[in-house]
Motif scaffolding. Structure first.
Motif, PDB file in Angstrom:
ATOM      1  N   TRP A  45      -3.428   3.562   4.722  1.00 44.74           N
ATOM      2  CA  TRP A  45      -2.193   3.354   5.479  1.00 44.74           C
ATOM      3  C   TRP A  45      -1.670   4.701   5.956  1.00 44.74           C
ATOM      4  O   TRP A  45      -2.133   5.759   5.515  1.00 44.74           O
ATOM      5  N   HIS A  71       1.754   7.026   2.164  1.00 40.61           N
ATOM      6  CA  HIS A  71       1.738   6.587   0.773  1.00 40.61           C
ATOM      7  C   HIS A  71       2.844   7.320   0.020  1.00 40.61           C
ATOM      8  O   HIS A  71       2.738   8.534  -0.200  1.00 40.61           O
ATOM      9  N   VAL A  77      -2.575  -7.158  -2.773  1.00 41.22           N
ATOM     10  CA  VAL A  77      -3.319  -6.756  -1.576  1.00 41.22           C
ATOM     11  C   VAL A  77      -4.710  -7.382  -1.558  1.00 41.22           C
ATOM     12  O   VAL A  77      -5.190  -7.838  -0.519  1.00 41.22           O
ATOM     13  N   THR A 113      -1.896  -3.882  -6.121  1.00 44.51           N
ATOM     14  CA  THR A 113      -3.301  -3.903  -5.707  1.00 44.51           C
ATOM     15  C   THR A 113      -3.866  -5.319  -5.767  1.00 44.51           C
ATOM     16  O   THR A 113      -4.629  -5.741  -4.883  1.00 44.51           O
ATOM     17  N   ILE A 172       0.838  -1.201   0.000  1.00 43.47           N
ATOM     18  CA  ILE A 172       0.000   0.000   0.000  1.00 43.47           C
ATOM     19  C   ILE A 172       0.876   1.255   0.000  1.00 43.47           C
ATOM     20  O   ILE A 172       0.547   2.259  -0.633  1.00 43.47           O
ATOM     21  N   GLY A 211      -5.625   1.147  -0.777  1.00 41.75           N
ATOM     22  CA  GLY A 211      -5.825   0.817   0.630  1.00 41.75           C
ATOM     23  C   GLY A 211      -5.416   1.959   1.534  1.00 41.75           C
ATOM     24  O   GLY A 211      -4.703   2.883   1.128  1.00 41.75           O
TER      25      GLY A 211
END
Length: 384
Positions: A45, A48, A65, A62, A37, A43
């Motif tokens: 977090w 980034h 994840v 992605t 992420i 997502g």
């Protein structure tokens, strides 16, 4: 994003090397999940470095994840449920509840009031915000940041439900012939997967993926609840330790067949209007596909991982034993460590996938070492 991931397995009467190794491996996967992420996967977090921009690297991360999300936290809930009946029978409801509050509640409070704000303040330094003033503002605001310790919060809720169920129906010891109860049939597993998918779709009409209620993404809780309950039910007949090989083969094959369905549906959105809508929730075809895809993939991967790890790890080497013992501490402390590692590597002009691998690996190594130091503190093992 363990069990807690070790918080619900310390009471088992006999160590199972395979399940310990599986739990430890999934804990490290959590670290790589959050590293993905950081470098471009979709997502939430604390930091980034790269956005989810539709690039090839972002799409691959992605997908990584999404596959993780389908099964790995559900697997932790399954293991937590599996070891709960033995703990209840050996400790009784009051002692079990007290130990849960210590082992889950204290780390949740420590993260919410300290490690969470530290992680957030570190992440904000990338946007030019001073660390200490941001930390002071966050802590003085009284905002509680659950972060990955939402898992401990959820286990406290599930643990309370298990105590209530135990008091109402199961104070007696498991039947001596429980081991003869047959493993659930493929039809039962399929019905459970389909009903879980329907429940997930329904939940996401109110709580789409990405929305939170006190740190809990309720859109994922259909599978979490089913798997915790399944683990509880599987304890007496010890189903997790005797998954039939034929069941493993069939469900792994089904999971592998279904795996490409989600990315194909996502890529097809450009040419199929009905697929060019959100999969996070609502009355959309992608939301239906995502909700039904998750439990089928989860069942297949879990039913493969359980016997695979138990066949491979009948006993643990000293390194694996240390990793298993430190898994919960690693899970708790990894957010500020990962954010710090990513910030140090920010100036490096490297491809996103390479930075993901490097940051994830370094974070695992640092957390392993720091967890070892943490467990040397007197009384720490009582909590983590």
């Amino acid at each position: 994003m363990d069990v807690g991931p070790g918080a619900a397995t310390e009471e088992r009467p006999a160590r199972n090397g395979g399940l310990d190794a599986l739990r430890a491996t999934m804990t490290l996967l959590v670290l790589f999940h959050h590293a993905a992420i950081t470098y471009g996967a979709s997502g939430g977090w604390f930091y980034h470095e790269l956005p989810a921009d539709g690039s090839r690297a972002s799409q691959l991360l992605t997908l990584f994840v999404a596959i993780n999300q389908a099964y790995f936290m559900g697997l932790f809930f399954l293991l937590a449920g599996y070891f709960t009946p033995a703990a209840l029978h050996s400790k009784g409801s009051m002692r079990f509840a007290r130990d849960r509050l210590i082992r889950l509640g204290l780390p949740l409070l420590a993260f919410g009031w300290m490690l969470g704000p530290v992680s957030e303040a570190l992440g904000q330094t990338a946007h030019g915000q001073p660390f200490f003033s941001t930390l002071a503002a966050t802590m003085s605001s009284g905002r509680f940041i659950e972060g990955p310790l939402w898992f401990a919060e959820a286990l406290l809720i599930f643990g309370a439900g298990a105590v209530l169920w135990f008091e109402l129906t199961q104070r007696r010891s498991p039947a001596a012939d429980a081991a003869t109860i047959p493993f659930p049939s493929n039809l039962m597993l399929l019905l459970a997967a389909l009903l879980t998918g329907v429940a997930a779709f329904g939940l996401r009409l109110w709580w789409p993926v990405g929305s939170e209620w006190h740190g809990l993404q309720l859109g994922y809780f259909a599978s979490y609840t089913v798997l915790f309950a399944a683990g509880y039910a599987a304890a007496a007949p010890r189903w997790l330790e005797r998954v039939p090989p034929a069941t493993t083969r069939r469900w792994l094959m089904l999971a592998l067949i279904c795996l490409p369905v989600l990315p194909i549906a996502s890529l097809s959105g450009a040419v199929v209007p009905a697929l060019h809508r959100s999969s996070n929730g609502g009355w959309t075809l992608p939301a239906v596909i995502y909700a039904m895809w998750e439990p089928v993939v989860a069942w297949g991967l879990i039913l493969w991982l359980l016997p695979t790890f138990q066949h491979r790890f009948t006993t643990l080497s000293p390194t694996w034993r240390k990793l298993a013992d430190r898994a919960y501490a690693i899970y708790i402390i990894h957010p500020p460590v990962l954010v710090g590692v990513a910030l140090v590597g920010r100036p490096l002009a490297l491809p996103a996938l390479l930075k993901f691998l490097i940051a994830g690996t370094i974070t695992c190594m640092l957390c392993y070492a720091l967890a070892g130091l943490l467990l040397r503190i007197p009384g720490a093992r009582r909590v983590v």
